[in-house]
Write a protein that holds these residues in place. Structure first.
Motif, PDB file in Angstrom:
ATOM      1  N   ALA A   1       0.823  -1.219   0.000  1.00 22.08           N
ATOM      2  CA  ALA A   1       0.000   0.000   0.000  1.00 22.08           C
ATOM      3  C   ALA A   1       0.852   1.263   0.000  1.00 22.08           C
ATOM      4  CB  ALA A   1      -0.929  -0.009   1.213  1.00 22.08           C
ATOM      5  N   LEU A   2       1.867   1.312   0.862  1.00 21.95           N
ATOM      6  CA  LEU A   2       2.702   2.506   0.956  1.00 21.95           C
ATOM      7  C   LEU A   2       3.562   2.699  -0.284  1.00 21.95           C
ATOM      8  CD1 LEU A   2       3.885   2.536   4.696  1.00 21.95           C
ATOM      9  CD2 LEU A   2       1.921   3.675   3.651  1.00 21.95           C
ATOM     10  N   THR A   3       4.071   1.585  -0.852  1.00 19.66           N
ATOM     11  CA  THR A   3       4.898   1.694  -2.062  1.00 19.66           C
ATOM     12  C   THR A   3       4.079   2.219  -3.237  1.00 19.66           C
ATOM     13  OG1 THR A   3       6.331  -0.122  -1.338  1.00 19.66           O
ATOM     14  CG2 THR A   3       6.360   0.429  -3.682  1.00 19.66           C
ATOM     15  N   GLY A   4       2.897   1.662  -3.409  1.00 20.45           N
ATOM     16  CA  GLY A   4       2.049   2.116  -4.507  1.00 20.45           C
ATOM     17  C   GLY A   4       1.647   3.569  -4.350  1.00 20.45           C
ATOM     18  N   SER A   5       1.306   3.968  -3.117  1.00 22.08           N
ATOM     19  CA  SER A   5       0.911   5.351  -2.858  1.00 22.08           C
ATOM     20  C   SER A   5       2.085   6.296  -3.067  1.00 22.08           C
ATOM     21  CB  SER A   5       0.381   5.474  -1.433  1.00 22.08           C
ATOM     22  OG  SER A   5       0.029   6.797  -1.129  1.00 22.08           O
ATOM     23  N   SER A   6       3.278   5.868  -2.648  1.00 16.17           N
ATOM     24  CA  SER A   6       4.477   6.703  -2.798  1.00 16.17           C
ATOM     25  C   SER A   6       4.811   6.920  -4.271  1.00 16.17           C
ATOM     26  CB  SER A   6       5.652   6.043  -2.071  1.00 16.17           C
ATOM     27  OG  SER A   6       6.841   6.771  -2.285  1.00 16.17           O
TER      28      SER A   6
ATOM     29  N   ASN B   1       3.096  11.117   0.197  1.00 12.92           N
ATOM     30  CA  ASN B   1       3.924  10.854   1.380  1.00 12.92           C
ATOM     31  C   ASN B   1       3.006  10.434   2.523  1.00 12.92           C
ATOM     32  OD1 ASN B   1       6.601  11.895   0.318  1.00 12.92           O
ATOM     33  ND2 ASN B   1       5.342  13.728   0.088  1.00 12.92           N
ATOM     34  N   HIS B   2       3.597   9.881   3.594  1.00 12.80           N
ATOM     35  CA  HIS B   2       2.802   9.352   4.700  1.00 12.80           C
ATOM     36  C   HIS B   2       3.472   9.689   6.019  1.00 12.80           C
ATOM     37  CE1 HIS B   2       2.790   6.699   1.134  1.00 12.80           C
ATOM     38  NE2 HIS B   2       1.456   6.758   1.277  1.00 12.80           N
ATOM     39  N   VAL B   3       2.672  10.035   7.019  1.00 15.41           N
ATOM     40  CA  VAL B   3       3.228  10.327   8.329  1.00 15.41           C
ATOM     41  C   VAL B   3       2.376   9.664   9.410  1.00 15.41           C
ATOM     42  CG1 VAL B   3       1.989  12.546   8.516  1.00 15.41           C
ATOM     43  CG2 VAL B   3       4.015  12.125   9.925  1.00 15.41           C
ATOM     44  N   LEU B   4       3.035   8.980  10.315  1.00 13.03           N
ATOM     45  CA  LEU B   4       2.383   8.347  11.465  1.00 13.03           C
ATOM     46  C   LEU B   4       2.523   9.272  12.661  1.00 13.03           C
ATOM     47  CD1 LEU B   4       1.166   5.829  12.956  1.00 13.03           C
ATOM     48  CD2 LEU B   4       3.534   5.062  13.287  1.00 13.03           C
ATOM     49  N   ILE B   5       1.404   9.748  13.214  1.00 12.22           N
ATOM     50  CA  ILE B   5       1.421  10.654  14.365  1.00 12.22           C
ATOM     51  C   ILE B   5       0.851   9.921  15.575  1.00 12.22           C
ATOM     52  CG2 ILE B   5       0.617  12.849  15.299  1.00 12.22           C
ATOM     53  CD1 ILE B   5       0.304  13.872  12.457  1.00 12.22           C
ATOM     54  N   ILE B   6       1.626   9.845  16.639  1.00 11.12           N
ATOM     55  CA  ILE B   6       1.176   9.160  17.860  1.00 11.12           C
ATOM     56  C   ILE B   6       1.193  10.150  19.013  1.00 11.12           C
ATOM     57  CG2 ILE B   6       1.602   7.275  19.479  1.00 11.12           C
ATOM     58  CD1 ILE B   6       2.991   5.756  17.255  1.00 11.12           C
ATOM     59  N   GLU B   7       0.005  10.505  19.529  1.00 12.14           N
ATOM     60  CA  GLU B   7      -0.096  11.345  20.726  1.00 12.14           C
ATOM     61  C   GLU B   7       0.021  10.498  21.979  1.00 12.14           C
ATOM     62  OE1 GLU B   7      -1.998  15.394  20.925  1.00 12.14           O
ATOM     63  OE2 GLU B   7      -3.622  14.142  20.120  1.00 12.14           O
ATOM     64  N   GLU B   8       0.261  11.162  23.110  1.00  9.58           N
ATOM     65  CA  GLU B   8       0.459  10.475  24.405  1.00  9.58           C
ATOM     66  C   GLU B   8       1.556   9.429  24.274  1.00  9.58           C
ATOM     67  OE1 GLU B   8      -1.150  11.768  26.872  1.00  9.58           O
ATOM     68  OE2 GLU B   8      -2.488  12.979  25.626  1.00  9.58           O
ATOM     69  N   ALA B   9       2.582   9.759  23.500  1.00  8.54           N
ATOM     70  CA  ALA B   9       3.631   8.775  23.216  1.00  8.54           C
ATOM     71  C   ALA B   9       4.484   8.447  24.436  1.00  8.54           C
ATOM     72  CB  ALA B   9       4.523   9.285  22.076  1.00  8.54           C
ATOM     73  N   HIS B  10       4.354   9.246  25.505  1.00  9.85           N
ATOM     74  CA  HIS B  10       5.097   8.929  26.730  1.00  9.85           C
ATOM     75  C   HIS B  10       4.605   7.629  27.356  1.00  9.85           C
ATOM     76  CE1 HIS B  10       1.699  11.628  27.636  1.00  9.85           C
ATOM     77  NE2 HIS B  10       1.492  10.833  28.665  1.00  9.85           N
TER      78      HIS B  10
ATOM     79  N   ARG C   1      11.353  -0.276  12.823  1.00  8.34           N
ATOM     80  CA  ARG C   1      11.086  -1.148  11.674  1.00  8.34           C
ATOM     81  C   ARG C   1      10.117  -0.472  10.692  1.00  8.34           C
ATOM     82  NH1 ARG C   1      14.043  -2.766  15.328  1.00  8.34           N
ATOM     83  NH2 ARG C   1      14.332  -4.958  15.926  1.00  8.34           N
ATOM     84  N   PHE C   2       9.106   0.209  11.243  1.00  7.16           N
ATOM     85  CA  PHE C   2       8.180   0.914  10.362  1.00  7.16           C
ATOM     86  C   PHE C   2       8.892   2.046   9.630  1.00  7.16           C
ATOM     87  CE2 PHE C   2       5.117  -0.874  13.449  1.00  7.16           C
ATOM     88  CZ  PHE C   2       4.233  -1.493  12.569  1.00  7.16           C
ATOM     89  N   TRP C   3       9.740   2.773  10.352  1.00  2.00           N
ATOM     90  CA  TRP C   3      10.429   3.922   9.767  1.00  2.00           C
ATOM     91  C   TRP C   3      11.395   3.496   8.662  1.00  2.00           C
ATOM     92  CZ3 TRP C   3      15.660   5.855  10.602  1.00  2.00           C
ATOM     93  CH2 TRP C   3      15.856   7.150  10.097  1.00  2.00           C
ATOM     94  N   GLU C   4      11.891   2.279   8.742  1.00  2.00           N
ATOM     95  CA  GLU C   4      12.877   1.799   7.769  1.00  2.00           C
ATOM     96  C   GLU C   4      12.245   1.298   6.479  1.00  2.00           C
ATOM     97  OE1 GLU C   4      14.984  -1.045  10.139  1.00  2.00           O
ATOM     98  OE2 GLU C   4      16.571   0.384  10.657  1.00  2.00           O
ATOM     99  N   LEU C   5      10.910   1.306   6.391  1.00  2.00           N
ATOM    100  CA  LEU C   5      10.264   0.909   5.136  1.00  2.00           C
ATOM    101  C   LEU C   5      10.673   1.879   4.038  1.00  2.00           C
ATOM    102  CD1 LEU C   5       6.676   0.102   6.463  1.00  2.00           C
ATOM    103  CD2 LEU C   5       8.367  -1.555   5.633  1.00  2.00           C
ATOM    104  N   GLU C   6      11.185   1.342   2.914  1.00  2.00           N
ATOM    105  CA  GLU C   6      11.719   2.181   1.841  1.00  2.00           C
ATOM    106  C   GLU C   6      11.306   1.651   0.476  1.00  2.00           C
ATOM    107  OE1 GLU C   6      15.856   1.796   2.587  1.00  2.00           O
ATOM    108  OE2 GLU C   6      15.964   3.547   3.921  1.00  2.00           O
TER     109      GLU C   6
ATOM    110  N   ARG D   1      12.066   7.006   1.784  1.00  2.00           N
ATOM    111  CA  ARG D   1      11.360   6.442   2.931  1.00  2.00           C
ATOM    112  C   ARG D   1       9.856   6.536   2.687  1.00  2.00           C
ATOM    113  NH1 ARG D   1      14.652   4.851   6.666  1.00  2.00           N
ATOM    114  NH2 ARG D   1      16.684   5.869   6.969  1.00  2.00           N
ATOM    115  N   LEU D   2       9.161   5.501   3.111  1.00  2.00           N
ATOM    116  CA  LEU D   2       7.728   5.436   2.869  1.00  2.00           C
ATOM    117  C   LEU D   2       6.901   6.034   4.005  1.00  2.00           C
ATOM    118  CD1 LEU D   2       7.486   1.805   1.408  1.00  2.00           C
ATOM    119  CD2 LEU D   2       7.588   3.968   0.154  1.00  2.00           C
ATOM    120  N   LEU D   3       7.521   6.227   5.177  1.00  2.00           N
ATOM    121  CA  LEU D   3       6.738   6.646   6.340  1.00  2.00           C
ATOM    122  C   LEU D   3       7.550   7.550   7.260  1.00  2.00           C
ATOM    123  CD1 LEU D   3       3.967   6.097   7.815  1.00  2.00           C
ATOM    124  CD2 LEU D   3       5.184   4.336   9.110  1.00  2.00           C
TER     125      LEU D   3
END
Length: 413
Positions: free
Chosen positions: A252-257, A262-271, A283-288, A293-295
């Motif tokens: 999905a990310l490769t085709g969209s890219s 572009n794609h961004v993962l936002i995580i609140e309350e990450a503490h 591992r997610f960040w290393e998707l290429e 980079r895909l994410l």
């Protein structure tokens, strides 16, 4: 002419220039297990309303009384309140005297005190309070300048540091970076997240925003992140196995890219994220796809996240820690006047009609937290804390009949 504003940095010591003059009444309340709210609820001003918590605090801590409610009028109500709770006439007679030993909890008549509570430190932060109707009328305001105060990008206060963080969040979304935005509660993290989303939509940028909806981020797992990516970045339903989900994500990310997105993962309350989940994020960040980079990943959390991203305490997460840029939101301090100018501009009110010139430094001195066992204090001049303190001060000024908020009022809230 006033000299230059003092510079405050997080962790700098702040020395107060004038001590409060608390009444004996304050210690009497503690000795009998009573609190400020109970006293305030038992009093009635001439106008027919009960005094605000800030006004009660001014009476107890600074011997400042509401201008339009005569002191004898309130004294009788205070006497009745104390008598109702078992305070002796001898103690009631001295309740409104200045306390010469405010740091020592006052005992009621030996054997009669019901509860002894520890002395409440004057440096505690103001409690939450809304702007009263009386204060709005007093200052000729038709709305609370801090309620629903961000309706668009022009309402977002940005100093040079926040502008950098704002741009870093955008570039991370656009180019696949890895960023942690850290700040105290009320520092403006959520506002910057909303600003980023609004900017992406306003500029019609080809960026897909992925936000896990799970409320308890402590339970956010690799599988849950996979589900969020698949559901936000594609039209498919997540497969049942992690292997199947991983293949879905890559396709999905490769085709969209390749289609220019572009794609961004936002995580609140990450503490609240667990260490294993932090490790999975790498591992997610290393998707290429080739060199692209895909994410991108943006973590948003309170100051605990700063320690979670410290190799000295989480050595096992060093792989992700070394790849994550940390941007920290700091207190307003030197930008206080500019921040308040923006907020009151929204309601068409010049600052000089609300505040005396000595209010700003008093507010800087007031909004600190003292570290236990030391003389070191830490600035807590974050937007949410400032908003609350200003509301309390305005309520108090209206209660006591002051035309403007001044340093004495600020010190008492």
């Amino acid at each position: 002419m006033r000299g230059p504003k003092p510079k405050y940095e997080e962790g700098w010591s702040v020395r107060r220039t004038r001590e409060p003059t608390p009444l004996v009444l304050k210690r009497l309340l503690r000795s009998y297990g009573l609190n400020n709210k109970q006293l305030g609820d038992a009093l009635l001003l001439v106008a027919g309303n009960t005094p605000s918590p800030a006004t009660v605090s001014q009476i107890l801590n600074r011997n400042i009384w509401p201008e339009k409610s005569p002191k004898p009028f309130l004294k009788k109500q205070i006497d009745d309140f104390l008598r109702k709770h078992g305070v002796s006439d001898e103690e009631i007679a001295t309740a409104l005297d200045i306390d010469s030993n405010p740091g020592i909890p006052r005992s009621a008549k030996r054997g009669t005190a019901k509860v002894t509570t520890p002395f409440i430190d004057e440096d505690q932060l103001p409690e939450t309070e809304m702007l009263s109707q009386q204060a709005k009328q007093h200052f000729k305001l038709f709305q609370d300048p801090f309620l629903d105060d961000v309706q668009g990008p022009d309402d977002v206060f940005l100093d040079s540091e926040q502008r950098y963080i704002r741009e870093a969040m955008y570039q991370t979304s656009k180019h696949g970076g890895f960023l942690a935005v850290i700040g105290e509660s009320g520092a403006g993290k959520t506002t910057l997240r909303k600003d980023l989303i609004e900017r992406i939509q306003r500029e019609n940028a080809p960026i897909t925003i992925i936000q896990p909806r799970i409320i308890d981020k402590g339970r956010l797992s690799a599988g849950a992140i996979c589900d969020a990516i698949i559901q936000d970045a594609s039209q498919e339903q997540p497969r049942r196995t992690l292997e199947g989900k991983a293949r879905q994500i890559e396709i999905a990310l490769t085709g969209s890219s390749r289609a220019g997105n572009n794609h961004v993962l936002i995580i609140e309350e990450a503490h609240d994220l667990s260490v294993p989940t932090l490790k999975y994020l790498k591992r997610f960040w290393e998707l290429e796809d080739g060199f692209k980079r895909l994410l991108g990943i943006i973590l948003i959390g309170q100051t605990e996240l700063k320690y979670r991203l410290d190799e000295r305490t989480n050595w096992e997460a060093r792989e992700v820690i070394r790849r994550c840029e940390v941007a920290e939101l700091r207190p307003l301090n030197g930008n206080l006047e500019e921040y308040l100018t923006l907020k009151f501009k929204r309601v068409s009110k010049p600052l000089e009609e609300i505040f005396e010139s000595d209010s700003y430094d008093a507010l800087r001195d007031r909004l600190v937290q003292r570290q236990r066992g030391t003389q070191q204090v830490i600035s807590m001049m974050y937007p949410l804390v400032v908003n609350n303190a200003v509301r309390k001060a305005m309520n108090c000024a209206a209660d006591i009949g002051n035309p403007k908020v001044n340093a004495e009022i600020i010190k008492g809230v």
